[in-house]
Motif scaffolding. Structure first.
Motif, mmCIF file in Angstrom:
data_model
loop_
_atom_site.group_PDB
_atom_site.id
_atom_site.type_symbol
_atom_site.label_atom_id
_atom_site.label_comp_id
_atom_site.label_asym_id
_atom_site.label_seq_id
_atom_site.Cartn_x
_atom_site.Cartn_y
_atom_site.Cartn_z
ATOM 1 N N TYR A 192 -25.318 -15.714 -35.809
ATOM 2 C CA TYR A 192 -24.104 -16.052 -36.551
ATOM 3 C C TYR A 192 -22.842 -15.629 -35.809
ATOM 4 O O TYR A 192 -21.801 -16.279 -35.906
ATOM 5 N N ARG A 193 -22.921 -14.539 -35.034
ATOM 6 C CA ARG A 193 -21.749 -14.120 -34.269
ATOM 7 C C ARG A 193 -21.389 -15.174 -33.219
ATOM 8 O O ARG A 193 -20.210 -15.482 -33.020
ATOM 9 N N SER A 194 -22.406 -15.710 -32.553
ATOM 10 C CA SER A 194 -22.164 -16.747 -31.550
ATOM 11 C C SER A 194 -21.554 -17.983 -32.189
ATOM 12 O O SER A 194 -20.605 -18.572 -31.651
ATOM 13 N N ALA A 195 -22.098 -18.387 -33.346
ATOM 14 C CA ALA A 195 -21.602 -19.589 -34.018
ATOM 15 C C ALA A 195 -20.174 -19.401 -34.515
ATOM 16 O O ALA A 195 -19.321 -20.276 -34.336
ATOM 17 N N ILE A 196 -19.897 -18.241 -35.123
ATOM 18 C CA ILE A 196 -18.556 -17.976 -35.654
ATOM 19 C C ILE A 196 -17.528 -17.894 -34.522
ATOM 20 O O ILE A 196 -16.434 -18.471 -34.607
ATOM 21 N N SER A 197 -17.869 -17.184 -33.445
ATOM 22 C CA SER A 197 -16.925 -17.051 -32.323
ATOM 23 C C SER A 197 -16.688 -18.394 -31.651
ATOM 24 O O SER A 197 -15.565 -18.706 -31.231
ATOM 25 N N MET A 198 -17.725 -19.218 -31.564
ATOM 26 C CA MET A 198 -17.584 -20.546 -30.973
ATOM 27 C C MET A 198 -16.650 -21.413 -31.810
ATOM 28 O O MET A 198 -15.742 -22.070 -31.277
ATOM 29 N N ALA A 199 -16.841 -21.404 -33.129
ATOM 30 C CA ALA A 199 -15.979 -22.177 -34.024
ATOM 31 C C ALA A 199 -14.554 -21.647 -33.999
ATOM 32 O O ALA A 199 -13.582 -22.422 -33.959
ATOM 33 N N ALA A 200 -14.403 -20.308 -34.006
ATOM 34 C CA ALA A 200 -13.073 -19.690 -34.019
ATOM 35 C C ALA A 200 -12.270 -20.026 -32.762
ATOM 36 O O ALA A 200 -11.040 -20.118 -32.810
ATOM 37 N N PHE A 201 -12.958 -20.225 -31.644
ATOM 38 C CA PHE A 201 -12.278 -20.581 -30.396
ATOM 39 C C PHE A 201 -12.035 -22.083 -30.283
ATOM 40 O O PHE A 201 -10.920 -22.530 -29.965
ATOM 41 N N ILE A 202 -13.070 -22.889 -30.580
ATOM 42 C CA ILE A 202 -12.966 -24.335 -30.369
ATOM 43 C C ILE A 202 -11.995 -24.993 -31.349
ATOM 44 O O ILE A 202 -11.207 -25.863 -30.957
ATOM 45 N N ILE A 203 -12.003 -24.580 -32.622
ATOM 46 C CA ILE A 203 -11.176 -25.255 -33.633
ATOM 47 C C ILE A 203 -9.688 -25.192 -33.289
ATOM 48 O O ILE A 203 -9.019 -26.236 -33.219
ATOM 49 N N PRO A 204 -9.088 -23.994 -33.060
ATOM 50 C CA PRO A 204 -7.661 -23.996 -32.708
ATOM 51 C C PRO A 204 -7.378 -24.657 -31.362
ATOM 52 O O PRO A 204 -6.307 -25.256 -31.175
ATOM 53 N N LEU A 205 -8.328 -24.567 -30.425
ATOM 54 C CA LEU A 205 -8.120 -25.208 -29.123
ATOM 55 C C LEU A 205 -8.019 -26.724 -29.278
ATOM 56 O O LEU A 205 -7.079 -27.357 -28.747
ATOM 57 N N ILE A 206 -8.953 -27.321 -30.010
ATOM 58 C CA ILE A 206 -8.949 -28.771 -30.204
ATOM 59 C C ILE A 206 -7.752 -29.199 -31.049
ATOM 60 O O ILE A 206 -7.121 -30.227 -30.779
ATOM 61 N N LEU A 207 -7.403 -28.407 -32.078
ATOM 62 C CA LEU A 207 -6.210 -28.716 -32.878
ATOM 63 C C LEU A 207 -4.953 -28.673 -32.011
ATOM 64 O O LEU A 207 -4.072 -29.534 -32.131
ATOM 65 N N GLY A 208 -4.885 -27.687 -31.129
ATOM 66 C CA GLY A 208 -3.727 -27.571 -30.246
ATOM 67 C C GLY A 208 -3.587 -28.751 -29.319
ATOM 68 O O GLY A 208 -2.476 -29.258 -29.090
ATOM 69 N N ILE A 209 -4.722 -29.223 -28.777
ATOM 70 C CA ILE A 209 -4.686 -30.366 -27.860
ATOM 71 C C ILE A 209 -4.389 -31.660 -28.613
ATOM 72 O O ILE A 209 -3.493 -32.425 -28.232
ATOM 73 N N ALA A 210 -5.142 -31.919 -29.691
ATOM 74 C CA ALA A 210 -4.998 -33.178 -30.423
ATOM 75 C C ALA A 210 -3.638 -33.301 -31.113
ATOM 76 O O ALA A 210 -3.032 -34.379 -31.114
ATOM 77 N N LEU A 211 -3.160 -32.196 -31.700
ATOM 78 C CA LEU A 211 -1.874 -32.212 -32.395
ATOM 79 C C LEU A 211 -0.705 -31.900 -31.466
ATOM 80 O O LEU A 211 0.455 -31.916 -31.886
ATOM 81 N N ILE A 212 -1.020 -31.602 -30.201
ATOM 82 C CA ILE A 212 -0.019 -31.230 -29.186
ATOM 83 C C ILE A 212 0.857 -30.105 -29.739
ATOM 84 O O ILE A 212 2.078 -30.195 -29.835
ATOM 85 N N ASN A 213 0.177 -29.023 -30.133
ATOM 86 C CA ASN A 213 0.823 -27.882 -30.775
ATOM 87 C C ASN A 213 0.498 -26.620 -29.981
ATOM 88 O O ASN A 213 -0.654 -26.176 -29.943
#
Length: 453
Positions: A192-213
């Protein structure tokens, strides 16, 4: 109906639905943008949210399945998928769609990670290959059906592409609960630590790229050290697999090759509907050539792998057949269905041998881990490739990707330059997989030479 084939029918249905939902939404994006006055950035997140949650679920899925049982986990996944589809269909804003599209992806990830163990438990050893083969065909059929079915449903109302999941889901949940045997739970440590850390990193990264934020990207940068620390302690991909040359080099090649896999369908759906003003039905028929070719060429790629020892040559040929037609599409935007047919054929020529090589890289003991790791890396490539489209639309076509003006009242805004640049870059990234294929070939030849000496 034979109990075994009833189990196969239910699990195959879930595979089909997950596959359809991975492509059906592309044709709904312009209609959703018009409904919610949302731009390409938010609509890109609608696509990536599903892929992110599906991918993250692959990390702890094996352990969760064994802890609560195949049937229970499967029913939970199908329930999440069905309820989320209903909420999306009833949504009144784009944020609700994104949140429940993420939840729907969790359900799809659970379903796809559970169905193979369920099938293996229902069939005897001599029948399992045929059963899994039939289940696998559903994914190819789903990717073909998605654009066509989506085109017809969107022509009525985009909400129907999600509403159609509800009655099917309810029937499948009831049937699955009745006929799928639940195995005994086994206590295992969860990643669960791997899954949570992966989601916590990927979600804001993809939001930042897609939303150009830039703020989301800063958040991702802050989380990145914690993500890396977690991966050192509890890696998503086991170290023994990473040390294996066949697994590591072919997995990297698959990651790079995946950049063009779904991105071409995503970009061309927007180009046909929002730029050229082509209807959803016609668009679905135009892009159908790509997944249709995949169905035809998948068994051919597998047969070539079984017959010829030089699997690297098959993968290299498939990569060239997929990427070169997309480069021509990017430059000329002509003869698109014909070129997509060639590209789809080449893509499956790559996937069949690469999947087999990666899964069997360290034998049966690591087969499940290798399979899940391969899908995680491929999905990350697909997520990354889709999320960067708004950047190309903004910088090359000078369109405000945050607003919904491009879709309102079906106004045709010229995004040709952005689509062309995007397809050119993603196809060139995929072509770079040839470097790792060649490196694997070189190392194999070197080891053979050393052995001969």
């Amino acid at each position: 109906m034979d109990h075994r084939y009833g189990v196969l029918a239910v699990t195959t249905l879930s595979t089909l639905m997950a596959a359809i939902d991975s492509t059906i939404v592309y044709l709904a994006l312009p209609a959703m943008g018009e409904t919610f006055h949302s731009g390409i950035s938010y609509l890109t997140v609608v696509v990536t949210a599903y892929l992110i949650s599906t991918t993250v679920m692959l990390v702890p899925a094996i352990e969760i399945t064994k802890r609560i049982g195949n049937r229970n986990f499967y029913i939970i996944g199908f329930s999440l998928f069905t309820i989320s589809s209903l909420v999306i269909a009833l949504s009144f804003n784009i944020l609700s769609v994104i949140v429940f599209r993420f939840t729907e992806g969790i359900g799809a990830g659970i379903m796809t990670s559970s169905d193979i163990p369920i099938i293996l438990g229902a069939f005897r050893s001599g029948e399992r290959g045929k059963a899994i083969g039939l289940n696998s065909i559903a994914w190819s059929i789903g990717t073909v059906t998605g654009p066509v079915l989506g085109g017809f449903l969107v022509a009525i109302n985009w909400r129907y592409i999600f509403l159609i999941n509800v009655p099917i889901g309810i029937a499948a949940i009831y049937t699955g609960f009745r006929i799928i045997r639940n195995d005994r739970p086994v206590k295992l440590p969860l990643k669960y630590r791997s899954a949570i850390s992966m989601a916590a990193f990927i979600i804001p990264l993809i939001l930042g790229i897609a939303l150009i934020n830039v703020y989301y990207i800063i958040i991702a940068a802050v989380i990145f050290p914690f993500f890396m620390y977690t991966q050192v302690k509890n890696p998503v991909i086991e170290r023994k697999l990473l040390k294996n040359i066949k697994f590591s080099l072919i997995t990297v090649a698959s990651f790079l090759e995946s950049f063009v896999f779904f991105s071409v369908l995503f970009a061309l759906s927007l180009y046909f509907e929002s730029d050229l003003g082509i209807g959803s039905v016609e668009t679905g028929l135009l892009i159908m050539a790509y997944p249709l070719a995949s169905i035809i060429s998948s068994p051919i790629g597998g047969m070539l792998y079984d017959r010829y020892p030089n699997s690297e040559a098959i993968m290299a040929a498939g990569t060239l057949m997929e990427c070169i037609p997309v480069i021509f599409i990017a430059i000329y935007l002509r003869f698109i269905p014909e070129l997509l047919l060639i590209a789809g054929f080449g893509g499956s020529m790559f996937w069949a041998p690469s999947t087999t090589m990666i899964t069997d890289a360290m034998g049966e003991r690591y087969r499940v881990q290798a399979n899940n790791s391969m899908f995680i890396m491929r999905d990350v490539g697909i997520i990354a490739s889709i999320s960067i489209l708004p950047l190309f639309i903004m910088y090359f076509s000078r369109v405000n990707v945050g607003l919904g003006d491009i879709f309102v009242e079906k106004s045709m805004v010229d995004i040709t330059a952005g689509i062309s640049a995007y397809l050119l870059v993603t196809s060139m990234i995929s072509l770079s997989s040839l470097i790792f294929i060649y490196e694997y070939h070189r190392r194999v030849r070197k080891s053979i030479s050393n052995g001969a000496m």
